[in-house]
Design an enzyme around this catalytic site. Structure first.
Site, PDB file in Angstrom:
ATOM      1  N   SER A 153      31.731  43.637  32.401  1.00 43.49           N
ATOM      2  CA  SER A 153      32.563  43.852  30.922  1.00 43.49           C
ATOM      3  C   SER A 153      31.590  44.008  29.631  1.00 43.49           C
ATOM      4  O   SER A 153      30.692  44.060  29.725  1.00 43.49           O
ATOM      5  CB  SER A 153      33.074  42.603  30.439  1.00 43.49           C
ATOM      6  OG  SER A 153      33.122  42.262  29.601  1.00 43.49           O
ATOM      7  N   TYR A 200      30.414  33.540  30.488  1.00 46.03           N
ATOM      8  CA  TYR A 200      31.050  35.145  31.464  1.00 46.03           C
ATOM      9  C   TYR A 200      30.273  36.214  31.017  1.00 46.03           C
ATOM     10  O   TYR A 200      30.187  36.426  32.279  1.00 46.03           O
ATOM     11  CB  TYR A 200      32.098  35.025  31.043  1.00 46.03           C
ATOM     12  CG  TYR A 200      33.154  36.151  31.191  1.00 46.03           C
ATOM     13  CD1 TYR A 200      33.436  36.682  32.579  1.00 46.03           C
ATOM     14  CD2 TYR A 200      33.683  36.867  29.872  1.00 46.03           C
ATOM     15  CE1 TYR A 200      34.580  37.891  32.649  1.00 46.03           C
ATOM     16  CE2 TYR A 200      33.552  38.257  30.649  1.00 46.03           C
ATOM     17  CZ  TYR A 200      34.811  38.742  31.420  1.00 46.03           C
ATOM     18  OH  TYR A 200      35.545  39.981  32.156  1.00 46.03           O
TER      19      TYR A 200
HETATM   20  N1  LIG Z   1      41.087  42.044  31.406  1.00 48.25           N
HETATM   21  C1  LIG Z   1      40.536  42.148  30.311  1.00 48.25           C
HETATM   22  O1  LIG Z   1      40.251  42.725  29.067  1.00 48.25           O
HETATM   23  C2  LIG Z   1      38.979  42.110  31.345  1.00 48.25           C
HETATM   24  C3  LIG Z   1      37.770  43.165  30.246  1.00 48.25           C
HETATM   25  C4  LIG Z   1      36.293  43.235  31.027  1.00 48.25           C
HETATM   26  C5  LIG Z   1      36.646  43.163  32.015  1.00 48.25           C
HETATM   27  N2  LIG Z   1      37.139  42.512  33.075  1.00 48.25           N
HETATM   28  C6  LIG Z   1      36.744  41.719  34.534  1.00 48.25           C
HETATM   29  O2  LIG Z   1      37.830  43.110  35.476  1.00 48.25           O
HETATM   30  C7  LIG Z   1      37.519  42.143  36.402  1.00 48.25           C
HETATM   31  C8  LIG Z   1      39.491  42.212  37.231  1.00 48.25           C
HETATM   32  O3  LIG Z   1      40.014  41.313  36.170  1.00 48.25           O
HETATM   33  P1  LIG Z   1      41.926  41.790  35.797  1.00 48.25           P
HETATM   34  O4  LIG Z   1      41.650  41.318  34.431  1.00 48.25           O
HETATM   35  O5  LIG Z   1      42.470  42.286  36.350  1.00 48.25           O
HETATM   36  O6  LIG Z   1      42.245  39.771  35.766  1.00 48.25           O
HETATM   37  P2  LIG Z   1      43.336  39.572  36.554  1.00 48.25           P
HETATM   38  O7  LIG Z   1      44.305  40.437  36.208  1.00 48.25           O
HETATM   39  O8  LIG Z   1      43.517  37.931  36.385  1.00 48.25           O
HETATM   40  O9  LIG Z   1      42.361  40.200  38.117  1.00 48.25           O
HETATM   41  C9  LIG Z   1      41.911  39.002  38.761  1.00 48.25           C
HETATM   42  C10 LIG Z   1      41.833  39.211  40.101  1.00 48.25           C
HETATM   43  O10 LIG Z   1      40.677  38.448  40.819  1.00 48.25           O
HETATM   44  C11 LIG Z   1      41.098  37.424  41.940  1.00 48.25           C
HETATM   45  N3  LIG Z   1      40.360  36.197  41.817  1.00 48.25           N
HETATM   46  C12 LIG Z   1      40.447  34.575  41.403  1.00 48.25           C
HETATM   47  N4  LIG Z   1      39.516  34.349  41.514  1.00 48.25           N
HETATM   48  C13 LIG Z   1      39.643  34.235  43.043  1.00 48.25           C
HETATM   49  C14 LIG Z   1      38.959  34.084  43.988  1.00 48.25           C
HETATM   50  N5  LIG Z   1      38.729  32.039  44.282  1.00 48.25           N
HETATM   51  N6  LIG Z   1      38.281  34.468  44.612  1.00 48.25           N
HETATM   52  C15 LIG Z   1      39.260  35.558  45.171  1.00 48.25           C
HETATM   53  N7  LIG Z   1      39.715  36.655  44.020  1.00 48.25           N
HETATM   54  C16 LIG Z   1      39.620  36.088  43.093  1.00 48.25           C
HETATM   55  C17 LIG Z   1      42.768  37.207  41.826  1.00 48.25           C
HETATM   56  O11 LIG Z   1      43.286  36.950  42.989  1.00 48.25           O
HETATM   57  P3  LIG Z   1      45.005  36.164  42.239  1.00 48.25           P
HETATM   58  O12 LIG Z   1      45.356  36.285  41.839  1.00 48.25           O
HETATM   59  O13 LIG Z   1      44.963  37.220  43.909  1.00 48.25           O
HETATM   60  O14 LIG Z   1      44.132  34.318  42.803  1.00 48.25           O
HETATM   61  C18 LIG Z   1      42.889  39.004  41.268  1.00 48.25           C
HETATM   62  O15 LIG Z   1      43.547  39.511  42.149  1.00 48.25           O
HETATM   63  C19 LIG Z   1      37.174  41.107  36.037  1.00 48.25           C
HETATM   64  O16 LIG Z   1      36.208  40.986  37.460  1.00 48.25           O
HETATM   65  C20 LIG Z   1      37.135  40.572  35.113  1.00 48.25           C
HETATM   66  O17 LIG Z   1      36.563  39.601  34.261  1.00 48.25           O
HETATM   67  C21 LIG Z   1      38.508  42.267  32.856  1.00 48.25           C
END
Ligand SMILES: NC(=O)c1ccc[n+]([C@@H]2O[C@H](COP(=O)([O-])OP(=O)(O)OC[C@H]3O[C@@H](n4cnc5c(N)ncnc54)[C@H](OP(=O)(O)O)[C@@H]3O)[C@@H](O)[C@H]2O)c1
Length: 245
Positions: A132, A144
């Site tokens: 991130s 985070y």
């Molecule tokens: N969105 C942003 O602005 C952003 C920016 C920078 C980096 N990121 C990074 O991008 C990555 C994906 O995030 P996203 O934005 O796609 O968020 P998201 O839509 O909330 O997806 C998060 C994923 O992580 C899984 N997860 C959460 N807790 C878990 C656990 N205990 N065990 C196994 N799987 C788990 C969720 O599974 P379930 O839904 O099935 O629980 C979901 O598939 C993350 O690492 C986040 O830090 C996001």
């Protein structure tokens, strides 16, 4: 790495960036294994992409071992599972600290450890870490940001032995992405800057990173300038970020 016919494992594939990445990898001809916690959403992704699904909570050591088994066979491993936490550090419960570290940092480390021997033996493979832009430091998101900075350092370090064995490593640094991430952490995204991008933009960056063997990829690209500025002038960067709010 050429992707057609390769086996790819995507964590966090039940939502957001992971689901979008599964879709582009399936279109590129990968044989997919997808993992996440929510069985219903994961099954939908698996049906759309022709993937095998493994329902697992990656903070649970026994369930993590199941995913590690699948990782041993993977040519491509994409670590997208992750959660956020925002608020005053003093109010952050110890369990939330441990949960963030376990999912965002420990799980990718252990799954990479499981995957690398097979990739090295086959002399082909690629590992993608979804970090991130928070690595430059974000107010009220200390833990985070620390997990994402740890991921960056782990990736930069594992790259030495991976490169010697014909295995690529890419770290992707998204800014703000339109996914359930902010709702799940309980605090919406309110900054006007950087603007939110679609999860498909990050998925395309993952694909590009693997195909072109890129070490670090920022989404949107201009964020790399912010990271360079932070690296070169941390004091000035901090003062500017404080003024920006
Ligand atoms: N969105 C942003 O602005 C952003 C920016 C920078 C980096 N990121 C990074 O991008 C990555 C994906 O995030 P996203 O934005 O796609 O968020 P998201 O839509 O909330 O997806 C998060 C994923 O992580 C899984 N997860 C959460 N807790 C878990 C656990 N205990 N065990 C196994 N799987 C788990 C969720 O599974 P379930 O839904 O099935 O629980 C979901 O598939 C993350 O690492 C986040 O830090 C996001």
């Amino acid at each position: 790495m050429e992707l057609d016919g390769r086996t790819a494992l995507v964590t966090g594939a039940s939502s957001g960036i992971g689901a979008a990445t599964a879709a582009v990898l399936a279109a590129a001809g990968c044989r997919l294994v997808v993992t996440g916690r929510d069985e219903h959403r994961l099954t939908e992704v698996a049906e759309r992409t022709g993937a095998r699904s493994v329902v697992a909570d990656l903070t649970d050591p026994a369930q993590l071992r199941l995913v590690a088994e699948a990782a041993r066979e993977a040519d491509l491993l994409v670590h997208s599972a992750g959660v956020g936490w925002a608020g005053d550090l003093a109010a952050m419960p110890p369990d939330s600290v441990a949960g963030l570290v376990a999912l965002n940092l420990t799980a990718p480390v252990l799954l990479t450890q499981a995957a690398l021997p097979g990739m090295s033996r086959r002399r082909r493979g690629h590992v993608v870490f979804v970090s991130s832009i928070a690595v430059v430091g974000v107010r009220d998101e200390e833990v985070y940001a620390a997990t994402k900075g740890g991921l960056r350092a782990f990736a930069a370090s594992i790259r030495f032995q991976a490169a010697a064995r014909g295995v690529g490593v890419t770290t992707v640094f998204p800014g703000a992405v339109r996914t359930p991430f902010f709702g799940n952490r309980g605090r919406p995204y309110t900054r006007g800057f950087p603007r939110m991008v679609a999860p498909a933009a990050v998925a395309e960056a993952v694909l590009d990173g693997v195909r072109r063997e890129r070490g670090e990829v920022f989404v949107p690209r201009w964020l790399s300038a912010a990271a360079r500025l932070h690296g070169a002038f941390p004091g000035a960067f901090h003062r500017a970020a404080r003024r920006a709010g």
